[in-house]
Motif scaffolding. Structure first.
Motif, PDB file in Angstrom:
ATOM      1  N   GLU A  12       0.854  -1.189   0.000  1.00  0.00           N
ATOM      2  CA  GLU A  12       0.000   0.000   0.000  1.00  0.00           C
ATOM      3  C   GLU A  12       0.890   1.238   0.000  1.00  0.00           C
ATOM      4  OE1 GLU A  12      -3.580   1.927   2.724  1.00  0.00           O
ATOM      5  OE2 GLU A  12      -2.559   0.127   3.400  1.00  0.00           O
ATOM      6  N   VAL A  13       0.485   2.254  -0.758  1.00  0.00           N
ATOM      7  CA  VAL A  13       1.267   3.489  -0.853  1.00  0.00           C
ATOM      8  C   VAL A  13       0.337   4.683  -0.688  1.00  0.00           C
ATOM      9  CG1 VAL A  13       2.737   4.911  -2.342  1.00  0.00           C
ATOM     10  CG2 VAL A  13       2.918   2.421  -2.433  1.00  0.00           C
ATOM     11  N   ALA A  14       0.784   5.684   0.075  1.00  0.00           N
ATOM     12  CA  ALA A  14       0.031   6.926   0.226  1.00  0.00           C
ATOM     13  C   ALA A  14       1.006   8.095   0.172  1.00  0.00           C
ATOM     14  CB  ALA A  14      -0.724   6.943   1.552  1.00  0.00           C
ATOM     15  N   VAL A  22       4.638   3.973   2.863  1.00  0.00           N
ATOM     16  CA  VAL A  22       4.632   2.748   2.070  1.00  0.00           C
ATOM     17  C   VAL A  22       4.600   1.565   3.031  1.00  0.00           C
ATOM     18  CG1 VAL A  22       5.822   1.393   0.313  1.00  0.00           C
ATOM     19  CG2 VAL A  22       5.996   3.886   0.278  1.00  0.00           C
ATOM     20  N   ARG A  23       3.450   0.861   3.051  1.00  0.00           N
ATOM     21  CA  ARG A  23       3.330  -0.349   3.876  1.00  0.00           C
ATOM     22  C   ARG A  23       3.964  -1.488   3.093  1.00  0.00           C
ATOM     23  NH1 ARG A  23       0.045  -1.185   7.964  1.00  0.00           N
ATOM     24  NH2 ARG A  23      -0.867  -3.077   7.118  1.00  0.00           N
ATOM     25  N   VAL A  58       7.984   1.871  11.007  1.00  0.00           N
ATOM     26  CA  VAL A  58       7.124   1.615  12.145  1.00  0.00           C
ATOM     27  C   VAL A  58       6.339   0.329  11.927  1.00  0.00           C
ATOM     28  CG1 VAL A  58       5.213   2.532  13.509  1.00  0.00           C
ATOM     29  CG2 VAL A  58       6.879   4.098  12.527  1.00  0.00           C
ATOM     30  N   LYS A  59       6.254  -0.488  12.963  1.00  0.00           N
ATOM     31  CA  LYS A  59       5.388  -1.665  12.918  1.00  0.00           C
ATOM     32  C   LYS A  59       4.026  -1.242  13.446  1.00  0.00           C
ATOM     33  CE  LYS A  59       4.449  -6.206  14.694  1.00  0.00           C
ATOM     34  NZ  LYS A  59       3.138  -5.754  15.138  1.00  0.00           N
ATOM     35  N   ASN A  60       3.111  -0.982  12.503  1.00  0.00           N
ATOM     36  CA  ASN A  60       1.755  -0.592  12.859  1.00  0.00           C
ATOM     37  C   ASN A  60       0.914  -1.838  13.105  1.00  0.00           C
ATOM     38  OD1 ASN A  60       2.552   1.470  10.388  1.00  0.00           O
ATOM     39  ND2 ASN A  60       1.803   2.451  12.220  1.00  0.00           N
ATOM     40  N   ASN A  61      -0.051  -1.728  13.983  1.00  0.00           N
ATOM     41  CA  ASN A  61      -0.999  -2.812  14.201  1.00  0.00           C
ATOM     42  C   ASN A  61      -2.323  -2.457  13.540  1.00  0.00           C
ATOM     43  OD1 ASN A  61       0.739  -4.389  15.812  1.00  0.00           O
ATOM     44  ND2 ASN A  61       0.279  -3.103  17.571  1.00  0.00           N
TER      45      ASN A  61
END
Length: 65
Positions: A12-14, A22-23, A58-61
């Motif tokens: 995913e990109v924003a 960028v995820r 960052v490790k997002n939840n």
């Protein structure tokens, strides 16, 4: 990550006015003890003159609604 073999697969990109998020799915030959599978982390960065000038990983939840 020096010495480890890490691959990133964008999922995913924003773009928020030049600040990118960028995820990515992280994989490779490194110690994955106690890490989720798949490991998804977000790379936040800003580019100036074709070079990355700011980078946060960052490790997002996932939100639990």
């Amino acid at each position: 990550m020096v010495g480890d073999h890490v691959t990133l697969e964008p999922v995913e990109v924003a773009n928020n006015d030049g600040f990118y998020a960028v995820r990515c799915k992280y994989d490779g030959a490194y110690d994955k003890t106690n890490l989720p599978d798949p490991l998804i982390m977000t790379n936040y960065f800003r580019v100036r003159d074709g070079k990355i000038v700011t980078l946060f990983v960052v490790k997002n939840n996932e939100p639990k609604y």
